[in-house]
Design an enzyme around this catalytic site. Structure first.
Site, PDB file in Angstrom:
ATOM      1  N   ARG A 166      58.428  40.990  35.106  1.00  0.00           N
ATOM      2  CA  ARG A 166      59.132  40.378  33.965  1.00  0.00           C
ATOM      3  C   ARG A 166      60.534  40.982  33.810  1.00  0.00           C
ATOM      4  O   ARG A 166      60.985  41.233  32.685  1.00  0.00           O
ATOM      5  CB  ARG A 166      58.366  40.577  32.655  1.00  0.00           C
ATOM      6  CG  ARG A 166      56.962  40.028  32.617  1.00  0.00           C
ATOM      7  CD  ARG A 166      56.973  38.500  32.634  1.00  0.00           C
ATOM      8  NE  ARG A 166      55.657  37.988  32.297  1.00  0.00           N
ATOM      9  CZ  ARG A 166      54.654  37.880  33.172  1.00  0.00           C
ATOM     10  NH1 ARG A 166      54.845  38.210  34.436  1.00  0.00           N
ATOM     11  NH2 ARG A 166      53.490  37.407  32.801  1.00  0.00           N
ATOM     12  N   SER A 242      52.899  35.988  25.831  1.00  0.00           N
ATOM     13  CA  SER A 242      52.668  37.431  25.710  1.00  0.00           C
ATOM     14  C   SER A 242      53.849  38.039  24.978  1.00  0.00           C
ATOM     15  O   SER A 242      54.991  37.857  25.391  1.00  0.00           O
ATOM     16  CB  SER A 242      52.600  38.094  27.085  1.00  0.00           C
ATOM     17  OG  SER A 242      51.520  37.598  27.810  1.00  0.00           O
ATOM     18  N   GLU A 338      57.968  42.080  25.563  1.00  0.00           N
ATOM     19  CA  GLU A 338      58.486  41.259  26.660  1.00  0.00           C
ATOM     20  C   GLU A 338      59.528  40.303  26.075  1.00  0.00           C
ATOM     21  O   GLU A 338      60.453  39.862  26.756  1.00  0.00           O
ATOM     22  CB  GLU A 338      57.300  40.481  27.264  1.00  0.00           C
ATOM     23  CG  GLU A 338      57.686  39.463  28.288  1.00  0.00           C
ATOM     24  CD  GLU A 338      56.522  38.599  28.759  1.00  0.00           C
ATOM     25  OE1 GLU A 338      55.460  39.141  29.084  1.00  0.00           O
ATOM     26  OE2 GLU A 338      56.713  37.368  28.809  1.00  0.00           O
TER      27      GLU A 338
HETATM   28  N1  EPU Z   1      42.094  41.576  27.037  1.00  0.00           N
HETATM   29  C1  EPU Z   1      41.370  42.033  25.957  1.00  0.00           C
HETATM   30  N2  EPU Z   1      41.661  41.529  24.725  1.00  0.00           N
HETATM   31  C2  EPU Z   1      42.620  40.588  24.544  1.00  0.00           C
HETATM   32  C3  EPU Z   1      43.362  40.128  25.637  1.00  0.00           C
HETATM   33  C4  EPU Z   1      43.074  40.639  26.904  1.00  0.00           C
HETATM   34  O1  EPU Z   1      40.496  42.887  26.080  1.00  0.00           O
HETATM   35  O2  EPU Z   1      42.807  40.161  23.393  1.00  0.00           O
HETATM   36  C5  EPU Z   1      41.750  42.076  28.394  1.00  0.00           C
HETATM   37  C6  EPU Z   1      41.073  40.969  29.211  1.00  0.00           C
HETATM   38  O3  EPU Z   1      39.688  40.963  29.008  1.00  0.00           O
HETATM   39  C7  EPU Z   1      41.406  41.367  30.616  1.00  0.00           C
HETATM   40  C8  EPU Z   1      42.776  42.008  30.476  1.00  0.00           C
HETATM   41  O4  EPU Z   1      42.925  42.366  29.102  1.00  0.00           O
HETATM   42  O5  EPU Z   1      40.512  42.341  31.091  1.00  0.00           O
HETATM   43  C9  EPU Z   1      43.902  41.091  30.928  1.00  0.00           C
HETATM   44  O6  EPU Z   1      43.874  39.899  30.169  1.00  0.00           O
HETATM   45  P1  EPU Z   1      44.435  38.500  30.739  1.00  0.00           P
HETATM   46  O7  EPU Z   1      43.916  38.251  32.093  1.00  0.00           O
HETATM   47  O8  EPU Z   1      44.219  37.481  29.674  1.00  0.00           O
HETATM   48  O9  EPU Z   1      45.960  38.737  30.970  1.00  0.00           O
HETATM   49  P2  EPU Z   1      47.058  39.524  30.147  1.00  0.00           P
HETATM   50  O10 EPU Z   1      47.318  40.822  30.817  1.00  0.00           O
HETATM   51  O11 EPU Z   1      46.678  39.568  28.701  1.00  0.00           O
HETATM   52  C10 EPU Z   1      48.982  38.509  31.636  1.00  0.00           C
HETATM   53  C11 EPU Z   1      50.362  37.936  31.438  1.00  0.00           C
HETATM   54  C12 EPU Z   1      50.280  36.493  30.952  1.00  0.00           C
HETATM   55  C13 EPU Z   1      49.536  35.689  32.019  1.00  0.00           C
HETATM   56  C14 EPU Z   1      48.148  36.309  32.201  1.00  0.00           C
HETATM   57  C15 EPU Z   1      47.389  35.645  33.306  1.00  0.00           C
HETATM   58  C16 EPU Z   1      51.849  39.749  30.831  1.00  0.00           C
HETATM   59  C17 EPU Z   1      52.605  40.429  29.741  1.00  0.00           C
HETATM   60  N3  EPU Z   1      51.093  38.718  30.468  1.00  0.00           N
HETATM   61  O12 EPU Z   1      48.339  38.556  30.363  1.00  0.00           O
HETATM   62  O13 EPU Z   1      51.598  35.990  30.870  1.00  0.00           O
HETATM   63  O14 EPU Z   1      49.399  34.332  31.610  1.00  0.00           O
HETATM   64  O15 EPU Z   1      48.276  37.705  32.554  1.00  0.00           O
HETATM   65  O16 EPU Z   1      47.988  35.927  34.527  1.00  0.00           O
HETATM   66  O17 EPU Z   1      51.960  40.158  31.995  1.00  0.00           O
HETATM   67  C18 EPU Z   1      53.424  35.679  29.385  1.00  0.00           C
HETATM   68  O18 EPU Z   1      54.058  36.491  30.066  1.00  0.00           O
HETATM   69  O19 EPU Z   1      53.948  35.141  28.361  1.00  0.00           O
HETATM   70  C19 EPU Z   1      52.052  35.374  29.719  1.00  0.00           C
HETATM   71  C20 EPU Z   1      51.298  34.570  28.961  1.00  0.00           C
END
Ligand code: EPU
Length: 343
Positions: A166, A242, A338
């Site tokens: 990012r 995010s 972000e």
């Molecule tokens: N998790 C929780 N609680 C929550 C949210 C997530 O425990 O409320 C845990 C999930 O269970 C999982 C881990 O955190 O083990 C990661 O969650 P997830 O796969 O949903 O992805 P994320 O890290 O929350 C990132 C990107 C998103 C992208 C998703 C899918 C960033 C900052 N965010 O989110 O990007 O869609 O992965 O690839 O890197 C964005 O940048 O705006 C965005 C939506």
């Protein structure tokens, strides 16, 4: 060129914050943009300038006391089609997901996992948007930009864009200096789906699709469905996806955390570093589904902050600060937004 004064930015930021811009300028060609810059220079105008895309990563803390610039450039041009690759020049003002749909419809592949991301093509090259194991930088060859101080055109190779998670040179040393006008992508004719990121393969199986028969359109639909389940629709509930980046920490820091929380999710970045999901830490702190004034933490994904209705930018940033403090107190890890704060 469209020029407006005292213009509401509510439709230009996905948080739906009702800030206004002293001036708003939308240009239809690179010439018009250069003309605008030339006039500013001639008039000795040094008032603030903010170039926006779809406003999906912006938080206006106050009214903007300068000129907000927006691109209305909207072309998609194939510049070469050689062997396994197609090379496409895409204007900055096209909605990112319109471009992804166009590519899928044209049987140009690679962008499927990036389906449904809000924002515009120009911003994708600033932010290096990413999702489900793919990042924009994997498909970008170079970007055309206009220097907002001199009006000169400059081409940035992907190396010069200095992409990271990012991040890019346009968010660091060159922040605010260039307007990206076009992004040059290299896509493949072959469809080689990337199903490695957690949950995609399962979602495809759940739809009764066998991996060998999977089409690009089906992969796109699956990604759109996963996103709809987790992420709020900005037209219904203002948000910027995010809100925080997932922090990258030293392995020793993570190992200490893991002793207290053996179930802590994480991704290895390299031998020394680990990425810890901020959404998980925020949830552990009890913030998921909570509100502070008109700002809230989305009930299905703690990484997303929402405008519950009529929020001021300051209310969202206050919620951000409270979350940062709690996460740091509990985990000893600082999480950074972000989203770009303006004002
Ligand atoms: N998790 C929780 N609680 C929550 C949210 C997530 O425990 O409320 C845990 C999930 O269970 C999982 C881990 O955190 O083990 C990661 O969650 P997830 O796969 O949903 O992805 P994320 O890290 O929350 C990132 C990107 C998103 C992208 C998703 C899918 C960033 C900052 N965010 O989110 O990007 O869609 O992965 O690839 O890197 C964005 O940048 O705006 C965005 C939506």
């Amino acid at each position: 060129m469209i020029v407006k004064d005292n213009y509401s930015l509510a439709e230009h930021n996905t948080f739906g914050i009702a800030a206004t811009a002293a001036h708003f300028v939308e240009y239809d060609s690179v010439d018009e943009l250069q003309l605008f810059i030339g006039r500013r220079t001639a008039n000795g105008d040094t008032s603030p300038l903010l170039h926006i895309g779809g406003g999906s990563n912006l938080l206006f803390l106050s009214d903007y006391n300068g000129t907000v610039l927006h691109s209305a450039l909207k072309d998609i041009t194939v510049t070469a089609d050689e062997g396994e690759y197609v090379y496409v020049r895409v204007s900055a003002g096209i909605a990112w997901d319109e471009w992804v749909q166009y590519a899928v419809d044209s049987h140009w592949h690679g962008l499927e996992n990036l389906s449904g991301i809000p924002g515009e093509v120009g911003a994708s090259a600033v932010q290096n948007i990413g999702a489900y194991g793919a990042e924009a930088k994997d498909f970008i060859l170079f970007a055309d930009a206009v220097d907002l101080e001199t009006g000169a055109i400059r081409h940035f190779t992907v190396e010069e864009c200095r992409y990271g998670y990012r991040n890019s040179v346009f968010k660091q040393e060159l922040r605010g200096r260039y307007a990206i006008t076009h992004v040059h992508f290299r896509l493949t004719h072959d469809f080689r789906p990337n199903l490695e990121y957690g949950g995609i393969r399962r979602a495809i199986e759940a739809r009764g699709i066998e991996e060998v028969n999977l089409t690009a359109e089906q992969l796109r639909e699956t990604i759109l469905e996963i996103r709809r389940e987790k992420l709020p629709e900005p037209s219904v509930l203002g948000n910027a996806g995010s809100f925080f980046k997932n922090p990258i920490v030293e392995r020793t820091v993570f190992e200490r955390l893991q002793q207290a929380y053996p179930e802590a999710p994480h991704y290895d970045v390299d031998e020394q570093r680990v990425k810890v999901p901020a959404g998980w830490m925020i949830e552990q702190c009890g913030w998921k589904g909570k509100t502070l004034g008109h700002a809230g933490v989305y009930e299905k994904q703690a990484l997303v902050l929402v405008n519950t209705g009529g929020a001021k930018g300051k209310e969202i940033s206050d919620l951000c600060s409270s979350i940062q403090a709690d996460v740091e107190a509990r985990f000893g890890i600082r999480i950074e937004p972000e989203v770009n704060f303006i004002g």
